[in-house]
Design a protein around this motif. Structure first.
Motif, mmCIF file in Angstrom:
data_model
loop_
_atom_site.group_PDB
_atom_site.id
_atom_site.type_symbol
_atom_site.label_atom_id
_atom_site.label_comp_id
_atom_site.label_asym_id
_atom_site.label_seq_id
_atom_site.Cartn_x
_atom_site.Cartn_y
_atom_site.Cartn_z
ATOM 1 N N PRO A 11 -3.781 2.496 -0.618
ATOM 2 C CA PRO A 11 -4.699 1.572 0.075
ATOM 3 C C PRO A 11 -4.514 0.456 -1.258
ATOM 4 O O PRO A 11 -5.513 1.380 -2.756
ATOM 5 C CB PRO A 11 -5.764 1.862 0.544
ATOM 6 C CG PRO A 11 -5.638 3.074 0.876
ATOM 7 C CD PRO A 11 -4.904 3.923 0.137
ATOM 8 N N ARG A 12 -4.614 -0.517 -2.095
ATOM 9 C CA ARG A 12 -5.335 -1.275 -3.069
ATOM 10 C C ARG A 12 -6.910 -0.886 -3.167
ATOM 11 O O ARG A 12 -7.173 -0.840 -4.429
ATOM 12 C CB ARG A 12 -4.198 -2.214 -3.488
ATOM 13 C CG ARG A 12 -3.435 -2.746 -3.426
ATOM 14 C CD ARG A 12 -2.273 -3.972 -4.068
ATOM 15 N NE ARG A 12 -1.204 -3.933 -3.885
ATOM 16 C CZ ARG A 12 -0.336 -3.575 -5.090
ATOM 17 N NH1 ARG A 12 -1.512 -3.267 -6.368
ATOM 18 N NH2 ARG A 12 0.895 -3.657 -5.132
ATOM 19 N N GLU A 13 -7.737 -1.462 -2.608
ATOM 20 C CA GLU A 13 -9.212 -1.007 -2.152
ATOM 21 C C GLU A 13 -8.968 -0.112 -1.082
ATOM 22 O O GLU A 13 -8.506 -0.131 -0.459
ATOM 23 C CB GLU A 13 -9.297 -2.750 -1.938
ATOM 24 C CG GLU A 13 -9.010 -4.016 -1.935
ATOM 25 C CD GLU A 13 -9.932 -4.092 -3.436
ATOM 26 O OE1 GLU A 13 -10.244 -3.613 -4.021
ATOM 27 O OE2 GLU A 13 -8.661 -4.655 -4.609
ATOM 28 N N ARG A 14 -9.770 0.805 -2.377
ATOM 29 C CA ARG A 14 -10.102 1.911 -2.200
ATOM 30 C C ARG A 14 -11.541 1.829 -1.689
ATOM 31 O O ARG A 14 -12.407 0.903 -2.193
ATOM 32 C CB ARG A 14 -10.220 2.982 -2.628
ATOM 33 C CG ARG A 14 -8.731 3.595 -2.366
ATOM 34 C CD ARG A 14 -8.643 5.071 -3.306
ATOM 35 N NE ARG A 14 -7.792 5.169 -3.426
ATOM 36 C CZ ARG A 14 -6.483 5.949 -2.899
ATOM 37 N NH1 ARG A 14 -6.756 6.844 -1.798
ATOM 38 N NH2 ARG A 14 -5.129 6.289 -3.608
ATOM 39 N N THR A 15 -12.170 2.474 -0.698
ATOM 40 C CA THR A 15 -13.486 2.378 0.156
ATOM 41 C C THR A 15 -13.871 3.998 -0.469
ATOM 42 O O THR A 15 -13.613 5.214 -0.250
ATOM 43 C CB THR A 15 -14.146 2.541 1.709
ATOM 44 O OG1 THR A 15 -13.147 3.517 1.782
ATOM 45 C CG2 THR A 15 -13.629 1.180 2.009
ATOM 46 N N ASP A 33 1.203 -1.597 0.010
ATOM 47 C CA ASP A 33 -0.280 -0.364 0.274
ATOM 48 C C ASP A 33 0.785 1.546 0.116
ATOM 49 O O ASP A 33 0.741 2.131 -0.095
ATOM 50 C CB ASP A 33 -0.286 0.107 1.261
ATOM 51 C CG ASP A 33 -2.134 -0.861 1.733
ATOM 52 O OD1 ASP A 33 -2.395 -1.451 -0.207
ATOM 53 O OD2 ASP A 33 -2.710 -1.331 1.658
ATOM 54 N N ASP A 55 -2.220 5.843 -10.126
ATOM 55 C CA ASP A 55 -3.356 5.979 -9.490
ATOM 56 C C ASP A 55 -4.072 6.323 -7.768
ATOM 57 O O ASP A 55 -4.366 5.235 -7.073
ATOM 58 C CB ASP A 55 -4.143 4.409 -9.323
ATOM 59 C CG ASP A 55 -4.104 3.698 -11.011
ATOM 60 O OD1 ASP A 55 -4.461 4.949 -11.670
ATOM 61 O OD2 ASP A 55 -4.350 3.169 -11.048
#
Length: 133
Positions: free
Chosen positions: A128-132, A25, A65
């Motif tokens: 973070p690879r997975e964003r909320t 991350d 990104d």
């Protein structure tokens, strides 16, 4: 595992290295200066160079990104600390008006950089690879 980033919208690196490297991350940006991406021209004056270096950092973040707000730590290198700190610090405050949400920062005075520039930034961002949403 790490991913190298080469940003088309940023000036080409002056050596054999990527613009950034993502490890988990974290995003580690190589030293970025104020050269204009299309022409390699160097703006005159510390305030213009500071605006240009921030634009180049943003180009690398975009290619990764990542967002401006993801910056966590910035090391700033100035070749004329006494003459340039105040001008660079004014521009910094434009980009990071709230010290509570600004990245950590360290500013170092050095004698030279690889090209005839007055400022270079070394940045770390948390992406973070997975964003909320």
């Amino acid at each position: 595992m790490s991913d190298a980033v080469h940003a088309g919208g940023a000036p080409k690196p002056v050596g054999h290295y990527p613009h950034a490297r993502r490890v988990g991350d974290l995003l580690f940006l190589s030293g970025i200066g104020p050269r204009e991406p299309a022409t390699n021209a160097i703006p005159a004056g510390i305030e213009a160079q500071t605006h240009a270096v921030f634009a180049n950092v943003r180009a690398v973040l975009d290619a990764s990104d990542a967002r401006w707000e993801d910056l966590a730590d910035v090391t700033v290198y100035l070749t004329d600390m006494a003459g340039d700190f105040a001008g660079y610090n004014r521009v910094w405050a434009e980009y990071f008006p709230d010290a509570a949400t600004a990245p950590c920062r360290t500013t170092l005075g050095i004698t030279a950089l690889p090209t005839p520039i007055s400022i270079e930034l070394k940045c770390i961002a948390h992406v973070p690879r997975e964003r909320t949403p």
